[in-house]
Design a protein around this motif. Structure first.
Motif, PDB file in Angstrom:
ATOM      1  N   MET A 197     -32.241 -44.230  29.699  1.00  0.00           N
ATOM      2  CA  MET A 197     -33.237 -45.079  29.044  1.00  0.00           C
ATOM      3  C   MET A 197     -34.173 -45.736  30.042  1.00  0.00           C
ATOM      4  O   MET A 197     -35.263 -46.210  29.667  1.00  0.00           O
ATOM      5  CB  MET A 197     -32.542 -46.149  28.197  1.00  0.00           C
ATOM      6  CG  MET A 197     -31.828 -45.606  26.978  1.00  0.00           C
ATOM      7  SD  MET A 197     -31.263 -46.885  25.830  1.00  0.00           S
ATOM      8  CE  MET A 197     -30.043 -47.733  26.828  1.00  0.00           C
ATOM      9  N   ALA A 198     -33.764 -45.790  31.316  1.00  0.00           N
ATOM     10  CA  ALA A 198     -34.618 -46.387  32.341  1.00  0.00           C
ATOM     11  C   ALA A 198     -35.671 -45.418  32.864  1.00  0.00           C
ATOM     12  O   ALA A 198     -36.553 -45.824  33.624  1.00  0.00           O
ATOM     13  CB  ALA A 198     -33.760 -46.896  33.511  1.00  0.00           C
ATOM     14  N   VAL A 199     -35.582 -44.149  32.487  1.00  0.00           N
ATOM     15  CA  VAL A 199     -36.544 -43.147  32.948  1.00  0.00           C
ATOM     16  C   VAL A 199     -37.765 -43.176  32.036  1.00  0.00           C
ATOM     17  O   VAL A 199     -37.630 -42.995  30.819  1.00  0.00           O
ATOM     18  CB  VAL A 199     -35.916 -41.738  32.957  1.00  0.00           C
ATOM     19  CG1 VAL A 199     -36.930 -40.707  33.440  1.00  0.00           C
ATOM     20  CG2 VAL A 199     -34.671 -41.719  33.821  1.00  0.00           C
ATOM     21  N   PRO A 200     -38.961 -43.406  32.551  1.00  0.00           N
ATOM     22  CA  PRO A 200     -40.158 -43.437  31.695  1.00  0.00           C
ATOM     23  C   PRO A 200     -40.410 -42.077  31.050  1.00  0.00           C
ATOM     24  O   PRO A 200     -40.166 -41.023  31.649  1.00  0.00           O
ATOM     25  CB  PRO A 200     -41.280 -43.814  32.671  1.00  0.00           C
ATOM     26  CG  PRO A 200     -40.594 -44.426  33.854  1.00  0.00           C
ATOM     27  CD  PRO A 200     -39.265 -43.746  33.955  1.00  0.00           C
ATOM     28  N   THR A 201     -40.910 -42.116  29.829  1.00  0.00           N
ATOM     29  CA  THR A 201     -41.203 -40.880  29.106  1.00  0.00           C
ATOM     30  C   THR A 201     -42.292 -40.073  29.796  1.00  0.00           C
ATOM     31  O   THR A 201     -42.296 -38.832  29.744  1.00  0.00           O
ATOM     32  CB  THR A 201     -41.638 -41.219  27.668  1.00  0.00           C
ATOM     33  OG1 THR A 201     -40.642 -42.050  27.062  1.00  0.00           O
ATOM     34  CG2 THR A 201     -41.809 -39.972  26.833  1.00  0.00           C
ATOM     35  N   GLN A 202     -43.214 -40.765  30.458  1.00  0.00           N
ATOM     36  CA  GLN A 202     -44.344 -40.072  31.079  1.00  0.00           C
ATOM     37  C   GLN A 202     -43.907 -39.127  32.189  1.00  0.00           C
ATOM     38  O   GLN A 202     -44.627 -38.173  32.503  1.00  0.00           O
ATOM     39  CB  GLN A 202     -45.342 -41.094  31.645  1.00  0.00           C
ATOM     40  CG  GLN A 202     -46.073 -41.897  30.587  1.00  0.00           C
ATOM     41  CD  GLN A 202     -45.227 -43.025  30.007  1.00  0.00           C
ATOM     42  OE1 GLN A 202     -44.093 -43.242  30.440  1.00  0.00           O
ATOM     43  NE2 GLN A 202     -45.768 -43.755  29.048  1.00  0.00           N
ATOM     44  N   LEU A 203     -42.730 -39.363  32.810  1.00  0.00           N
ATOM     45  CA  LEU A 203     -42.287 -38.498  33.901  1.00  0.00           C
ATOM     46  C   LEU A 203     -41.941 -37.095  33.420  1.00  0.00           C
ATOM     47  O   LEU A 203     -42.034 -36.135  34.190  1.00  0.00           O
ATOM     48  CB  LEU A 203     -41.070 -39.118  34.600  1.00  0.00           C
ATOM     49  CG  LEU A 203     -41.316 -40.402  35.396  1.00  0.00           C
ATOM     50  CD1 LEU A 203     -40.022 -40.881  36.040  1.00  0.00           C
ATOM     51  CD2 LEU A 203     -42.376 -40.171  36.467  1.00  0.00           C
ATOM     52  N   GLY A 204     -41.536 -36.978  32.160  1.00  0.00           N
ATOM     53  CA  GLY A 204     -41.144 -35.664  31.660  1.00  0.00           C
ATOM     54  C   GLY A 204     -42.209 -34.957  30.856  1.00  0.00           C
ATOM     55  O   GLY A 204     -41.937 -33.892  30.281  1.00  0.00           O
ATOM     56  N   VAL A 205     -43.423 -35.508  30.812  1.00  0.00           N
ATOM     57  CA  VAL A 205     -44.460 -34.924  29.969  1.00  0.00           C
ATOM     58  C   VAL A 205     -44.917 -33.569  30.512  1.00  0.00           C
ATOM     59  O   VAL A 205     -45.024 -32.585  29.759  1.00  0.00           O
ATOM     60  CB  VAL A 205     -45.649 -35.894  29.846  1.00  0.00           C
ATOM     61  CG1 VAL A 205     -46.860 -35.192  29.242  1.00  0.00           C
ATOM     62  CG2 VAL A 205     -45.269 -37.079  28.986  1.00  0.00           C
ATOM     63  N   VAL A 206     -45.164 -33.488  31.803  1.00  0.00           N
ATOM     64  CA  VAL A 206     -45.696 -32.241  32.372  1.00  0.00           C
ATOM     65  C   VAL A 206     -44.690 -31.096  32.256  1.00  0.00           C
ATOM     66  O   VAL A 206     -45.035 -30.018  31.740  1.00  0.00           O
ATOM     67  CB  VAL A 206     -46.134 -32.471  33.835  1.00  0.00           C
ATOM     68  CG1 VAL A 206     -46.544 -31.145  34.477  1.00  0.00           C
ATOM     69  CG2 VAL A 206     -47.285 -33.457  33.901  1.00  0.00           C
ATOM     70  N   PRO A 207     -43.440 -31.238  32.714  1.00  0.00           N
ATOM     71  CA  PRO A 207     -42.500 -30.110  32.528  1.00  0.00           C
ATOM     72  C   PRO A 207     -42.216 -29.801  31.070  1.00  0.00           C
ATOM     73  O   PRO A 207     -42.005 -28.641  30.708  1.00  0.00           O
ATOM     74  CB  PRO A 207     -41.233 -30.580  33.257  1.00  0.00           C
ATOM     75  CG  PRO A 207     -41.359 -32.051  33.367  1.00  0.00           C
ATOM     76  CD  PRO A 207     -42.808 -32.341  33.456  1.00  0.00           C
ATOM     77  N   LEU A 208     -42.216 -30.833  30.219  1.00  0.00           N
ATOM     78  CA  LEU A 208     -41.980 -30.591  28.797  1.00  0.00           C
ATOM     79  C   LEU A 208     -43.133 -29.817  28.176  1.00  0.00           C
ATOM     80  O   LEU A 208     -42.912 -28.900  27.356  1.00  0.00           O
ATOM     81  CB  LEU A 208     -41.798 -31.928  28.072  1.00  0.00           C
ATOM     82  CG  LEU A 208     -41.110 -31.897  26.700  1.00  0.00           C
ATOM     83  CD1 LEU A 208     -39.710 -31.335  26.820  1.00  0.00           C
ATOM     84  CD2 LEU A 208     -41.054 -33.287  26.104  1.00  0.00           C
ATOM     85  N   TYR A 209     -44.349 -30.132  28.566  1.00  0.00           N
ATOM     86  CA  TYR A 209     -45.493 -29.403  28.041  1.00  0.00           C
ATOM     87  C   TYR A 209     -45.485 -27.953  28.535  1.00  0.00           C
ATOM     88  O   TYR A 209     -45.811 -27.026  27.771  1.00  0.00           O
ATOM     89  CB  TYR A 209     -46.791 -30.090  28.454  1.00  0.00           C
ATOM     90  CG  TYR A 209     -48.019 -29.433  27.882  1.00  0.00           C
ATOM     91  CD1 TYR A 209     -48.451 -29.730  26.594  1.00  0.00           C
ATOM     92  CD2 TYR A 209     -48.747 -28.512  28.627  1.00  0.00           C
ATOM     93  CE1 TYR A 209     -49.569 -29.124  26.049  1.00  0.00           C
ATOM     94  CE2 TYR A 209     -49.874 -27.894  28.100  1.00  0.00           C
ATOM     95  CZ  TYR A 209     -50.274 -28.202  26.808  1.00  0.00           C
ATOM     96  OH  TYR A 209     -51.374 -27.595  26.272  1.00  0.00           O
ATOM     97  N   ILE A 210     -45.132 -27.738  29.787  1.00  0.00           N
ATOM     98  CA  ILE A 210     -45.051 -26.368  30.320  1.00  0.00           C
ATOM     99  C   ILE A 210     -43.986 -25.571  29.570  1.00  0.00           C
ATOM    100  O   ILE A 210     -44.190 -24.387  29.233  1.00  0.00           O
ATOM    101  CB  ILE A 210     -44.756 -26.408  31.830  1.00  0.00           C
ATOM    102  CG1 ILE A 210     -45.924 -27.042  32.580  1.00  0.00           C
ATOM    103  CG2 ILE A 210     -44.484 -25.003  32.363  1.00  0.00           C
ATOM    104  CD1 ILE A 210     -45.668 -27.233  34.063  1.00  0.00           C
ATOM    105  N   LEU A 211     -42.855 -26.200  29.272  1.00  0.00           N
ATOM    106  CA  LEU A 211     -41.786 -25.522  28.542  1.00  0.00           C
ATOM    107  C   LEU A 211     -42.240 -25.089  27.158  1.00  0.00           C
ATOM    108  O   LEU A 211     -42.063 -23.923  26.759  1.00  0.00           O
ATOM    109  CB  LEU A 211     -40.571 -26.448  28.443  1.00  0.00           C
ATOM    110  CG  LEU A 211     -39.409 -25.950  27.577  1.00  0.00           C
ATOM    111  CD1 LEU A 211     -38.817 -24.673  28.138  1.00  0.00           C
ATOM    112  CD2 LEU A 211     -38.337 -27.031  27.448  1.00  0.00           C
TER     113      LEU A 211
END
Length: 298
Positions: free
Chosen positions: A138-152
């Motif tokens: 929960m301490a990890v910001p959502t914005q950090l995973g946006v780029v790899p998630l979008y690529i996936l």
């Protein structure tokens, strides 16, 4: 005189005295509590009233220094402009928001309750450290995973589809923590042992014992998750397109012109808020009754 004759005599006034109600001092809230609640209520309702004032006016209402605090008569006309705007796709966006928010809420409640049951009532090696790891996410910001998630999802061909916003939100770390803490206190271990003695499997014990006990917490989690998914703008704005948006993404298109008519924008905001208000009206009573029932059982 016998022992029976020495019994104390009960007069007719004794029941009246025992049934007399006594007022316990301090059980009723004071005027200060009601005053604070009134201030909170007014502060909570003011944004809706302000949106109604601007949304029921025209394009010059928000710039008028002598603006009237009585709503105007243009709300339905402004709402019709929002609904009939071909660039907004209001009905498509409304349906997408209902489907995605409902599926996300149901999935988060089921998987979070299942994981919370495992952490709270099943003993396995490393459960404490695994729960700490889940909470730490929960301490990890959502914005950090946006780029790899979008690529996936781009590689999967899911960009522009509702699955791209539903699948990443099928379970939440907060939901797991919430249900774990609730089930630890709501379900006694003796009840689980009784179900096992009767021959119930672990999953059947979860269905017959865990789910009914978790109903109050699950109702609150479902409501909060639905509202959060309904208002989510960041990830749907990135992964969806204009032909298949959700309501927050569709309403953002009202501000894409050179001149922004805030009366139409806030009329659209009120239209997007109405389904949530209807949800609270119909689910509020069951939510409160479920919480009180769980509190009495606890």
């Amino acid at each position: 005189m016998s022992a029976l004759d020495q019994r104390p005599v009960v007069t007719d006034d004794a029941p009246a005295v025992s049934k007399r109600t006594r007022h316990v001092k301090g059980t009723r809230p004071s005027w200060f509590v009601y005053a604070c609640l009134g201030v909170v209520l007014v502060a909570s309702m003011f944004p809706f009233y302000w949106s109604l004032l601007i949304g029921s006016g025209d394009s010059y209402t928000i710039r008028d220094p002598n603006m009237s605090w009585i709503p105007g008569g243009n709300f339905f006309a402004n709402a019709a402009k929002v609904v009939n705007d071909p660039a907004v796709n209001f009905w498509v966006a409304l349906w997408n928001s209902i489907i995605s928010s409902g599926l996300i809420a149901l999935s988060v409640v089921f998987f979070s309750t299942l994981a919370g049951w495992a952490f709270a009532k099943l003993k396995f090696r490393g459960s404490s450290w695994l729960l700490v790891f889940v909470i730490a996410t929960m301490a990890v910001p959502t914005q950090l995973g946006v780029v790899p998630l979008y690529i996936l999802f781009s590689d999967l061909g899911w960009t522009g589809q509702l699955g791209a916003i539903i699948v990443p939100a099928l379970v939440s770390a907060f939901g797991v923590f919430w249900m774990t803490q609730y089930l630890r206190q709501a379900v006694p271990d003796e009840l689980i042992e009784a179900a096992r003695v009767d021959g119930a499997t672990s999953f059947r014990t979860f269905l017959t014992v865990g789910l009914p006990a978790a109903r109050p917490a699950a109702a609150m989690l479902a409501l909060f998750t639905f509202v959060s998914a309904w208002n989510n703008f960041f990830w749907p704005f990135i992964v969806l397109d204009r032909q298949n948006p959700t309501l927050p993404v569709a309403l953002s298109l009202l501000q894409s012109n050179y001149f922004v008519d805030y009366s139409i924008v806030l009329a659209g905001v009120l239209l997007a808020t109405i389904p949530l208000l209807i949800l609270f009206v119909f689910a509020g009573r069951q939510l409160v009754s479920g919480i009180m029932q769980g509190a009495v059982k606890g």
